[in-house]
Design a protein around this motif. Sequence first.
Motif, PDB file in Angstrom:
ATOM      1  N   ALA A   1       0.847  -1.195   0.000  1.00 47.33           N
ATOM      2  CA  ALA A   1       0.000   0.000   0.000  1.00 47.33           C
ATOM      3  C   ALA A   1       0.882   1.245   0.000  1.00 47.33           C
ATOM      4  O   ALA A   1       1.923   1.290   0.670  1.00 47.33           O
ATOM      5  CB  ALA A   1      -0.919  -0.020   1.206  1.00 47.33           C
ATOM      6  N   LYS A   2       0.442   2.263  -0.752  1.00 41.64           N
ATOM      7  CA  LYS A   2       1.281   3.456  -0.920  1.00 41.64           C
ATOM      8  C   LYS A   2       1.578   4.139   0.409  1.00 41.64           C
ATOM      9  O   LYS A   2       2.691   4.600   0.650  1.00 41.64           O
ATOM     10  CB  LYS A   2       0.602   4.426  -1.877  1.00 41.64           C
ATOM     11  CG  LYS A   2       0.594   3.945  -3.331  1.00 41.64           C
ATOM     12  CD  LYS A   2      -0.142   4.932  -4.228  1.00 41.64           C
ATOM     13  CE  LYS A   2      -0.193   4.418  -5.661  1.00 41.64           C
ATOM     14  NZ  LYS A   2      -0.968   5.320  -6.544  1.00 41.64           N
ATOM     15  N   PHE A   3       0.575   4.223   1.286  1.00 46.38           N
ATOM     16  CA  PHE A   3       0.826   4.944   2.543  1.00 46.38           C
ATOM     17  C   PHE A   3       1.761   4.158   3.467  1.00 46.38           C
ATOM     18  O   PHE A   3       2.506   4.750   4.243  1.00 46.38           O
ATOM     19  CB  PHE A   3      -0.486   5.332   3.235  1.00 46.38           C
ATOM     20  CG  PHE A   3      -1.217   4.233   3.949  1.00 46.38           C
ATOM     21  CD1 PHE A   3      -1.002   3.998   5.298  1.00 46.38           C
ATOM     22  CD2 PHE A   3      -2.136   3.443   3.278  1.00 46.38           C
ATOM     23  CE1 PHE A   3      -1.683   2.997   5.970  1.00 46.38           C
ATOM     24  CE2 PHE A   3      -2.828   2.439   3.931  1.00 46.38           C
ATOM     25  CZ  PHE A   3      -2.601   2.215   5.286  1.00 46.38           C
ATOM     26  N   ILE A   4       1.767   2.819   3.352  1.00 48.20           N
ATOM     27  CA  ILE A   4       2.724   2.007   4.125  1.00 48.20           C
ATOM     28  C   ILE A   4       4.137   2.211   3.585  1.00 48.20           C
ATOM     29  O   ILE A   4       5.105   2.345   4.346  1.00 48.20           O
ATOM     30  CB  ILE A   4       2.348   0.516   4.074  1.00 48.20           C
ATOM     31  CG1 ILE A   4       0.990   0.272   4.735  1.00 48.20           C
ATOM     32  CG2 ILE A   4       3.424  -0.335   4.741  1.00 48.20           C
ATOM     33  CD1 ILE A   4       0.987   0.448   6.217  1.00 48.20           C
ATOM     34  N   ARG A   5       4.251   2.268   2.248  1.00 52.76           N
ATOM     35  CA  ARG A   5       5.571   2.493   1.642  1.00 52.76           C
ATOM     36  C   ARG A   5       6.102   3.877   2.007  1.00 52.76           C
ATOM     37  O   ARG A   5       7.291   4.058   2.251  1.00 52.76           O
ATOM     38  CB  ARG A   5       5.466   2.335   0.121  1.00 52.76           C
ATOM     39  CG  ARG A   5       5.279   0.880  -0.322  1.00 52.76           C
ATOM     40  CD  ARG A   5       4.940   0.794  -1.797  1.00 52.76           C
ATOM     41  NE  ARG A   5       5.945   1.481  -2.600  1.00 52.76           N
ATOM     42  CZ  ARG A   5       5.694   1.993  -3.807  1.00 52.76           C
ATOM     43  NH1 ARG A   5       4.475   1.920  -4.329  1.00 52.76           N
ATOM     44  NH2 ARG A   5       6.659   2.576  -4.493  1.00 52.76           N
ATOM     45  N   LEU A   6       5.192   4.858   2.032  1.00 47.59           N
ATOM     46  CA  LEU A   6       5.606   6.201   2.431  1.00 47.59           C
ATOM     47  C   LEU A   6       6.064   6.208   3.888  1.00 47.59           C
ATOM     48  O   LEU A   6       7.076   6.832   4.222  1.00 47.59           O
ATOM     49  CB  LEU A   6       4.446   7.186   2.234  1.00 47.59           C
ATOM     50  CG  LEU A   6       4.707   8.630   2.683  1.00 47.59           C
ATOM     51  CD1 LEU A   6       5.901   9.234   1.941  1.00 47.59           C
ATOM     52  CD2 LEU A   6       3.457   9.494   2.465  1.00 47.59           C
TER      53      LEU A   6
ATOM     54  N   SER B   1       2.301  11.398  -8.111  1.00 46.27           N
ATOM     55  CA  SER B   1       2.523  12.789  -8.513  1.00 46.27           C
ATOM     56  C   SER B   1       2.607  13.670  -7.275  1.00 46.27           C
ATOM     57  O   SER B   1       2.267  13.251  -6.166  1.00 46.27           O
ATOM     58  CB  SER B   1       1.378  13.266  -9.412  1.00 46.27           C
ATOM     59  OG  SER B   1       0.172  13.350  -8.656  1.00 46.27           O
ATOM     60  N   LYS B   2       3.031  14.921  -7.461  1.00 46.76           N
ATOM     61  CA  LYS B   2       3.146  15.832  -6.319  1.00 46.76           C
ATOM     62  C   LYS B   2       1.786  16.104  -5.673  1.00 46.76           C
ATOM     63  O   LYS B   2       1.677  16.217  -4.455  1.00 46.76           O
ATOM     64  CB  LYS B   2       3.791  17.149  -6.760  1.00 46.76           C
ATOM     65  CG  LYS B   2       5.301  17.051  -6.965  1.00 46.76           C
ATOM     66  CD  LYS B   2       5.920  18.435  -7.071  1.00 46.76           C
ATOM     67  CE  LYS B   2       7.452  18.334  -7.122  1.00 46.76           C
ATOM     68  NZ  LYS B   2       8.088  19.670  -7.175  1.00 46.76           N
ATOM     69  N   THR B   3       0.755  16.186  -6.518  1.00 46.01           N
ATOM     70  CA  THR B   3      -0.598  16.407  -5.985  1.00 46.01           C
ATOM     71  C   THR B   3      -1.049  15.201  -5.176  1.00 46.01           C
ATOM     72  O   THR B   3      -1.590  15.338  -4.069  1.00 46.01           O
ATOM     73  CB  THR B   3      -1.594  16.666  -7.127  1.00 46.01           C
ATOM     74  OG1 THR B   3      -1.149  17.769  -7.904  1.00 46.01           O
ATOM     75  CG2 THR B   3      -2.985  16.954  -6.566  1.00 46.01           C
TER      76      THR B   3
ATOM     77  N   ASN C   1      -1.898  14.431  -0.785  1.00 38.30           N
ATOM     78  CA  ASN C   1      -3.042  13.671  -0.262  1.00 38.30           C
ATOM     79  C   ASN C   1      -2.589  12.423   0.482  1.00 38.30           C
ATOM     80  O   ASN C   1      -3.181  12.040   1.492  1.00 38.30           O
ATOM     81  CB  ASN C   1      -3.985  13.284  -1.402  1.00 38.30           C
ATOM     82  CG  ASN C   1      -4.662  14.488  -2.029  1.00 38.30           C
ATOM     83  OD1 ASN C   1      -4.853  15.505  -1.367  1.00 38.30           O
ATOM     84  ND2 ASN C   1      -5.018  14.391  -3.303  1.00 38.30           N
ATOM     85  N   LEU C   2      -1.542  11.786  -0.046  1.00 34.83           N
ATOM     86  CA  LEU C   2      -1.009  10.570   0.574  1.00 34.83           C
ATOM     87  C   LEU C   2      -0.442  10.869   1.963  1.00 34.83           C
ATOM     88  O   LEU C   2      -0.653  10.116   2.915  1.00 34.83           O
ATOM     89  CB  LEU C   2       0.077   9.957  -0.325  1.00 34.83           C
ATOM     90  CG  LEU C   2       0.585   8.557   0.041  1.00 34.83           C
ATOM     91  CD1 LEU C   2      -0.551   7.541   0.021  1.00 34.83           C
ATOM     92  CD2 LEU C   2       1.702   8.135  -0.911  1.00 34.83           C
ATOM     93  N   LYS C   3       0.269  11.991   2.075  1.00 35.45           N
ATOM     94  CA  LYS C   3       0.806  12.398   3.381  1.00 35.45           C
ATOM     95  C   LYS C   3      -0.317  12.657   4.374  1.00 35.45           C
ATOM     96  O   LYS C   3      -0.241  12.256   5.540  1.00 35.45           O
ATOM     97  CB  LYS C   3       1.680  13.652   3.231  1.00 35.45           C
ATOM     98  CG  LYS C   3       3.031  13.418   2.603  1.00 35.45           C
ATOM     99  CD  LYS C   3       3.974  14.590   2.834  1.00 35.45           C
ATOM    100  CE  LYS C   3       3.455  15.868   2.224  1.00 35.45           C
ATOM    101  NZ  LYS C   3       4.389  17.007   2.429  1.00 35.45           N
TER     102      LYS C   3
END
Length: 515
Positions: free
Chosen positions: A38-43, A66-68, A72-74
């Motif tokens: 999952a992207k938020f876990i990788r972040l 993307s930066k946008t 949102n992911l953060k």
Amino acid sequence: MSKTPNEQLLFELIKSLTKSEKRSFKLFAKRSGATDDAKFIRLFDAIDGVNSYDEAAILKKMPEVSKTQFANLKSHLYGQILASLRLSNLKHDIDIELREQLDYIRVLYKKGLYYQSLRLLNRAKNTIGDYRKDLFQLALLDYEKQIRSQQVFDLEESYADDLDKQTNEALARFSKVQQFFTLATKMKARFVEKGMVKSEIEMNNLKALFYTSVKDVQEEDLAFNEKFYLYRAYYWFSYLTYDFESCVKYAEKWVNSFKEGGLDRKRKAGFLKGLNRLLQSAFRIDDVQRFNQYYAYLDEFEQAEGSAMTSNTASLLLKYRTLQTFNQTFLQADFEDKKEFIQSLLIQVKSSESRIDPHNLTVIYYKAGVYFFALEDYRESRFYLNKLINEPGGLRSDLKGFARIISVLIDYDSGQEENIDRKIKSAYVYIKQAENLGELQETFLKFFKNLGALFPQEVKKAFRDLKGQLEQLEKDPYAAKPLLYFDVLSWLDAKIEGTSFAEAVKKKIEKSQNL
């Protein structure tokens, strides 16, 4: 000591997590259906793996974002971490637990399950009584009125009167708590901004403000929270007015009220703050026996908490243990014996800077500067004193002024006097602009300004003359206030007797204990 930029808030939050909290977050995310990909876990893993925040480097590791999308992911990750922390702290933070109970009571009420809602409300009442949570009690009383106003209950006039009486009593207690809290906050803010009173005019103005606010108060009629904030207000008023014996009295009442009510393990922050103030007061009156008695409470608290200690409690314990270990060292003059322990505490403080308030961090670094000065480790002393000297703003300008004076002493003691005239002038200007220039500081700085014109054989007599002048000033409580920040007289004794500052302090302590 600076404010964290918005883009680094997520980084700061992740770096504040303990190993246990990180593990709990991963479990929380998986229970929510997330996978390791999952992207938020990788972040989370990407930020957790770096020592400083570099957004560009993190984006390179996630090229599909993307930066946008990254913004949102953060935000999503930040929310998920907070949700995980709320869940993991549920059993350790009574406020979080009570808010959850209030939510459940409301949900059951809206479902029309009034008996179940009332049953849960009565259980929450018992918990609130154990923790003396007046604000939550008001919320529960409001819910109880709403629940009992439903037609499913047989209302009795006496019950309505009882609810009204409980509400008025709770409101009266809460009003007094707010009154005493505001007074205590004003007293503390006055100390942090300006230090202790400097004149008879300031003293009279402060007394008028304080005693007007506490007139007609009968301590024996007050409940726990009212007493707690009243003791805090009296403590800070006494500290501002140099009445350290009263500081001990009210800080002792503060700590004992927690111990006697069993709240030292339930409302930990309030207890630790009181213990810190009690130790500070015992230090001010040189009461070694009482200081050591209450210092042992810090060890007892840490052992009782063990691995269950929250990060907030751990931060409080660290800063108070560091401050009071310095004070214990100054009381006992065992500078060398404490070196290893103090260095380990300062390493922990450095790694926890973002979680320690600027005021206490300033005090810790000032005490560290004085401690290493006593050890004649001038490089380390300069390092910590420069943290104050180079820090902009007026926070604890009294300490920042003395940091400049001690910096002058370092140059003199180490023989590095090429910049001493500039430093004397700088110290004088800073202290005067901060309105902290008392007769003692002015006398001391003027002495150093003229010291270079003396012949070597005249220096020791000049030190004796200066000591005589300062001893006369010591008789005036306002003029003597600067001696609380640094033991100038022991430094002069060291120069007169040809010994070290640490030895002069130790000799002074031994002499006072033999009286």
